[in-house]
Scaffold this active site. Structure first.
Site, PDB file in Angstrom:
ATOM      1  N   MET A 199       0.841  -1.193   0.000  1.00  0.00           N
ATOM      2  CA  MET A 199       0.000   0.000   0.000  1.00  0.00           C
ATOM      3  C   MET A 199       0.881   1.250   0.000  1.00  0.00           C
ATOM      4  SD  MET A 199      -3.036  -1.504   0.306  1.00  0.00           S
ATOM      5  CE  MET A 199      -4.027  -0.209   1.006  1.00  0.00           C
ATOM      6  N   SER A 224     -15.108 -41.770   9.801  1.00  0.00           N
ATOM      7  CA  SER A 224     -13.791 -41.142   9.769  1.00  0.00           C
ATOM      8  C   SER A 224     -13.694 -40.401   8.442  1.00  0.00           C
ATOM      9  CB  SER A 224     -12.703 -42.206   9.883  1.00  0.00           C
ATOM     10  OG  SER A 224     -11.442 -41.586   9.820  1.00  0.00           O
TER      11      SER A 224
END
Lengths: 887, 887
Positions: A102, A771
């Site tokens: 920036m 599972s």
């Protein structure tokens, strides 16, 4: 109407969403009474409004005016006041740090008049004033007006050449004055407009530029890769300028409240006299250790020490700071909780507990599984005298030593002879896959952390240093050259450190990790690091709700996993037991032409399987062992179609009958997409006796263990179930066998096919546990064949920001995670005591462990070496309120 | 307390859930005042209770007693009354017909005493009474006591041999009396218990047996395959016995209220004098046409005619009935809405409209897309004198003529020479896939409608007759023999009718379907069938909410689709355009080694693509055309890895440089699981210029069409999107090109990866339309590679009842359908005007069309020939309240 501007006295560190990180911390320091230059922050909300509507929200201009007047009042100077101007900086500051992404503009407020006033303020320092002015035009031109920075650089270089100046320091006030004129000309030529001399207009345009920079392509890309939401917007900080370049009584520095490398308390930092922050970054002159400031300016030094202590007590953590001294007056320009090494993180967390600043709960959240994992890799011996020849990027951790090779073929060739090799390439591509598998480590001279080499190596868990740009790699001549004329030829030994990016000539001795020795039960609790790890692990274990199991296919892995803290086995893959010298039996099974032959083959396999299970049950006595019945397609146990076809074709009439028969069989079993073919439960339903043999072997091994006084807790897991009917059929057969042998075992299923998750409510009727096989679930949910896509296009996908991290590394919450949540909710609705776990590789990934905690699973299962990571992260997940912060 | 027993006067036809189909319709007829023997029904609820609890629900015995007393009162006889016994039948009757699956016991109430009373009732007919008695013991023994029926058959055969009797009719009353003794001995030997002489006990045990039969393995399997819920239970009907075998004034028959073959009104049925229903089924004697009953027993005949008219008016549909005449008294034993042929269905529906019995809305729901599809297949000319040699099962419809071949290799060999062949096998297996592809049709002597041959042929849309059990197929001798000594050798021409199961010797001429000629605009509206189809199609079109589009890749298909009623193209696959003589250009593209070569190849392809699109836009002028950008992996355009490897290996040093280069490339591009590899949008993102070339060609073709005064409505569809970021990147590039050329087009995506459906809310931000690619979505949701699994294990999965129909034939509502619903809901939430369609093959499947209607899609897209089916089913879906009845 919302409030769009906050003075530093109005904000605090909890307002990061609104004020950004920098603004929130400046306000926090202001409220602590620390010497922060006055200023104010325009909120992220104003930015979002501007980016959506294309105009400032109404009221913003007025608010800015009001705060500017307050600022002028506080400073006793006005923006643009010609005899005594107020200068300000305009700096971006988003919620998440986006370094270098920036914009910042310094020295706003200078023009042909106020430059004179600045010189006066600076005690008649004309050179300083005109240098500041030309810096403004240069930064403003580049950042706000979008002019290519090279125009300014060239003009500066030309001027230096004219004056015969070696550096900026050789230029005079008059030179800079000339440069200001030249820079203004550049602005006029490039934009068709004059450089704006109105300071208020300068400020307005700079604010707009910061707003716009949020959507600059590089920022967009960065956010995609870092998974920062695109709609946050940035705040803008407007701060009165202070100058560290007003002579030798001025200066600027950075500091840490304790050593970010070791965690040792003390004063760590650098100071540069007569300089601004950007000079420190540019590295024009050498900095001095912060301690020397005591000698130069004891008052400022003492004040700084007090401030640092105050900050650390206030933030209850290591802080890093930026400060400037303007003619003997100390100013704090920034602070934040500082980054640190893995070892320091553990040490600092426990030190802060001992200092009474934080409790153990918080200490556990201050360290991460990634940091722990770093501490578990073997390290190169620091006492070595090996030559560091370059540094690249630390793309995939670990320490690897081997002979340099420059092609995939050569890597495979030498590896086949048992040589350790390091594959060195300019960059890798899918053709290098074989070589990467064969090598101990991978070194490239091009590409970043999302390059092909980096992505694939991380996927393999292979050490990798990438983007070592100083190396000149010549594949053709089979060598590379490093700085200083070092030449490494094929066959020369090198050592690469995937955790630091270092590349050494020769063999560097590897030392085991003291943390691993601790987990192995051989650790030295006198070592401060080991003691810190121990304390935090003990507390994480006490805090976590998730159990941690291991993925282990043999007794050795099971035993290690148990030492590392595993509370059972979550995934024991039985197909690995079919390799090696048993391959022939499996081949007999596949080639069997009738019931009799098939049963004969199965009956030979059964005692071998029984022995496998017996060993594992012994290693995991008293803990649950989830055994997955055979999963891969049968053709995986046979030779490759293409290789065998070529062999038979070349042999012609001399081809053996066995090879011909085998080829017929390989052709018959060949599949276009074996991952989605005849495997898992499908195989169990179609090949009579196969699953039954495995269940019988499990049951008999369990019974034998019980008869020997042990406690085997088998859980039988059916892979690849997509419909409850499949599971019902297998379960019925298995229950018959268990009853016959007189053994109890849970019967459950992998959830790895999307449909299994989508119909989990039905499947739970027949399953005692689920599972989640998140490897396959990820493959099918995304439509990614991992073997194919990681190497072929994942690096480009990461570069394009399509994902910030491979969904095979960290569980994709939106897609795969949603399926997991659906299955958890609907499975439990059907069967409230359904046991839920995960056994994909995600079970050892920190971010994914947090997801599993949030989703309400009972356990995670991962490879033995990841167990400590999973334990720590499970503790962190339980201790953080929203469970989502893993950094 | 619920009511568990309903007298026939208490029920009605709407109570099928509770009383089963048979019981509900018996009650309905009773209430219509028709002569139904009195009786009562035990509800399905009682059955469900029994199956769950293992005992009769409390109160059931009392209710049965009460209804039995009412029945005895109505009949003026008591169960077991020795001088004038009431006999009853105990029959199962579930909600859905399960022919042959469930149990029935007749003549309950007979024992050593009441058999005498029955003889008296029958006017001293001892033979009848003892025959009835032995039938009871035989049926009861088999059904209720579980004795193997062969014991009874053997005893009967032995007796006949002793007496020198040819058939049952030659046996005397004394013979049957002996047989009763023998049968009782069998019961004692086999069960260790006496045959129960207490009629009440007989009845109780028979009811239990019916309850149990619900869970008999064959019934469980049948339900799985027919997708009948497993927990419905069966009702039990207890009905006073009437006898059609009391002499020549008695008899039994079946009838239809109109011809189920043609739909013609009139009297259709068969009658058999002096017989019971089971004799008609057994086919012991020839039946007579029902018309002859008028001559034999005019009173009964006239009454039957009146009843049939009453039933048809009442049910407002063709009914089939079973009746018995006992010494001149007509009794109705059963009625239901009757099955009919496809042609009859259309005719009857419109006839009923003309008769004012139903309206057009209902008429449309009375026919089905499957029936319409049957009418669209070409038929064998009925006027042929070809020899019918056998009949098998109609496994996959169509009419195929070709030379019989007995191996896959031979099929491929002859087909390669342009010969039409029929593959004849005992049964097929995955090795036969090549031969099945090469053949015009498939004929097997074993296996049912879920056999490998049937499943794979249906998947391919290939004509198949399976399970022609009368054929002796010898693969080794390359011939088969049919009844009557017909021998067909390899190369002999045969004709098979997949719609009827017929197998003919020689070539049977094929006549086109008049219904297809109608859709082609060449139909004969004087033909009653064509007129019926026309009326119902017009009304379906007026009623439906779903639009119907076509999957068409060229102008010819597009034009046909438009004639068939397509309202646009839902899927135009561009990769088909890359085959044939363009393959070399595609190869150049793939082998291109730099930007320049790649761009050169693309620029050669672009004008060809433009011309392709121009033709399609012309054919579909004014209607939307959805063009999918290239989808398959590039290696699909290159030679096969194994074949090329063998070729290069065999050539040795003589291998051409081109082949070597090609092999390198094929190896590099080779994928383990190409379906989940580098294809679709992934290719578009990774190969620069590829998608851009296609978008440019589309835009330029559309602009050219507009300039020529036409109206091209292009919709650009991106395949395989799994994350919104992928779509955003492609869309941005495409929008740039469209803007540059000045053409408007929608840009949307396939939803074919599970993750796309799961994140549809995000994806809709970048997509103007979704098209569900349910082929791939099914593959990934189930983890099924269609190419592999249909042939390798789907037939076994169907046999095991894992699914009732392949999820590739009919959309899997629970799994794939759930994803579609998620995507519809969340996509529309993001973008309310999102256009939603389906372009998988499911778009032409009746059941799936109903699903699409329910899910709220805007259109379905299917192959041109399925368009009328989709139109009809879309209309039916809109006209049925719950939209789910497709049968």
């Amino acid at each position: 109407m919302p409030k769009f501007v906050y003075g530093f006295t109005e904000g605090n560190r909890d307002l990061k969403d609104l004020l950004g990180g920098k603004g929130a911390n400046l306000a926090e320091m202001t409220n602590l009474g620390l010497p922060v230059p006055p200023g104010f922050t325009i909120t992220t909300e104003a930015c979002r409004h501007y980016l959506t509507a294309g105009a400032f929200p109404s009221g913003l201009e007025d608010e800015i005016d009001q705060h500017l007047r307050d600022l002028e009042h506080a400073m006793g100077r006005s923006l643009g006041q010609s005899d005594d101007p107020l200068l300000v900086s305009v700096r971006s500051g988003a919620k998440f740090s986006m370094p270098g992404m920036m914009e910042t503009v310094l020295n706003i407020g200078l023009n042909d008049e106020s430059v004179q006033g600045l010189a006066k303020q600076a005690g008649g320092n004309d050179r300083f004033a005109w240098d500041s002015y030309r810096r403004l035009i240069q930064m403003f031109g580049k950042t706000v007006l979008g002019i290519d920075g090279e125009h300014f650089e060239e003009a500066l270089d030309e001027l230096k050449a004219e004056c015969g100046a070696k550096g900026d320091l050789d230029l005079t006030a008059a030179d800079f004055r000339t440069l200001v004129g030249t820079f203004k000309d550049i602005v006029r030529e490039q934009t068709g407009q004059e450089f704006p001399s109105d300071p208020r207009e300068q400020m307005r345009l700079a604010v707009l530029a910061v707003f716009h920079s949020w959507n600059a392509p590089r920022a967009v890309l960065y956010r995609r890769q870092e998974r920062i939401p695109a709609d946050l917007g940035t705040a803008v900080n407007i701060v009165a300028m202070v100058f560290g370049n007003l002579g030798m009584e001025s200066g600027t520095g950075v500091a840490f409240t304790r050593d970010p490398g070791s965690g040792q308390q003390g004063v760590y930092g650098d100071y540069l006299q007569n300089a601004q922050g950007e000079d420190v970054v540019a590295g024009i002159r050498n900095t001095m250790p912060l301690q020397e400031l005591e000698r130069i300016d004891k008052a400022s030094y003492d004040e700084l020490m007090q401030i640092m202590e105050k900050l650390e007590n206030h933030y209850r953590d290591l802080c890093d700071i930026e400060f400037t001294i303007e003619r003997g007056k100390l100013w704090m320009l920034q602070t934040r909780v500082g980054k640190r090494t893995a070892a320091a993180a553990f040490r600092i967390a426990t030190q802060l507990v001992d200092q009474g600043l934080i409790n153990l709960d918080e200490a556990v959240t201050r360290v991460s599984g990634d940091q722990l994992a770093q501490l578990m890799f073997p390290r190169f011996d620091k006492a070595t005298d090996a030559t560091l020849i370059t540094k690249g990027m630390n793309a995939s951790p670990g320490a690897a030593v081997g002979r340099a090779v420059f092609s995939s073929d050569r890597a495979e060739e030498l590896a086949a002879r048992g040589e350790a090799v390091i594959l060195v390439r300019r960059e890798t591509n899918p053709d290098d896959l074989g070589g990467m598998i064969a090598a101990r480590g991978v070194l490239t001279s091009r590409g970043g952390k999302t390059s092909h080499a980096a992505v694939v190596a991380r996927g393999m868990g292979k050490t990798c240093v990438c983007g070592a740009e100083e190396l000149e790699v010549s594949t053709k001549e089979r060598r590379f050259t490093a700085p200083g004329g070092v030449v490494v030829e094929e066959g020369d030994v090198i050592s690469i450190d995937g955790s630091s990016g270092a590349v050494y000539l020769g063999e560097v001795p590897v030392v085991p990790s003291p943390v691993v020795e601790y987990f192995e039960g051989e650790g030295d609790l006198d070592d401060e690091l080991v003691r810190a790890v121990h304390r935090l692990m003990v507390h994480a274990d006490a805090s976590r709700r998730l159990a941690v199991r291991a993925n282990a296919d043999n007794a050795e892995d099971a035993a290690r996993a148990r030492r590392f803290g595993a509370e059972g086995i979550g995934l024991c893959r039985t197909e690995h037991m079919f390799l090696g010298d048993r391959r022939q039996l499996v081949e007999d099974l596949i080639l069997a032409t009738g019931d009799e032959e098939r049963e004969a083959a199965l009956s030979k396999l059964e005692p071998l399987q029984r022995a496998d299970y017996a060993e594992i049950f012994e290693a995991m006595d008293g803990l649950p062992v989830t055994i997955r019945l055979i999963d891969p397609p049968l053709h995986e146990f046979l030779p490759d179609l293409t290789e065998l076809s070529v062999k038979v074709a070349l042999a012609g009439d001399a081809a053996t009958a066995k090879d011909r028969t085998l080829l017929e069989c390989v052709k018959r079993l060949h599949e276009q997409n074996p991952m989605l073919g005849l495997r898992g439960v499908r195989l169990g339903l179609v090949v009579p006796g196969l699953f039954a043999m495995q269940v019988r072997a499990i049951a008999e091994a369990a019974r034998a263990r019980a008869e020997a006084g042990g406690d085997a807790r088998a859980e039988i897991m059916i892979p690849l179930v997509g419909a409850v009917q499949e599971l019902e059929l297998v379960r019925e057969e298995a229950e018959g066998i268990l009853a016959e042998i007189g053994v109890d075992a849970l019967i459950g299923t992998m959830i790895e096919v999307p449909r299994a998750a989508l119909t989990a409510g039905q499947i739970a009727e027949a399953a005692q546990f689920f599972s989640f096989g998140t490897n396959d679930l990820t493959q099918m949910t995304w439509g990614f064949s991992r073997d194919d896509v990681e190497a072929s296009f994942f690096s480009q996908y990461l570069d394009l920001g399509i994902f910030g991290v491979s969904p095979f590394e960290s569980l994709d919450r939106d897609g795969v995670g949603r399926l997991v949540r659906i299955a958890v909710e609907e499975g439990r609705k059907t069967r409230p005591d359904l046991k839920l776990g995960i056994c994909g590789e995600h079970g050892g990934d920190p971010e994914s462990v947090h997801f599993c905690h949030e989703a309400g699973l009972d356990y995670v299962s991962c490879s033995p070496f990841r167990i400590p990571v999973a334990r720590l992260e499970a503790g962190r997940a339980a201790l953080t309120s929203d469970g989502s912060d893993t950094r």
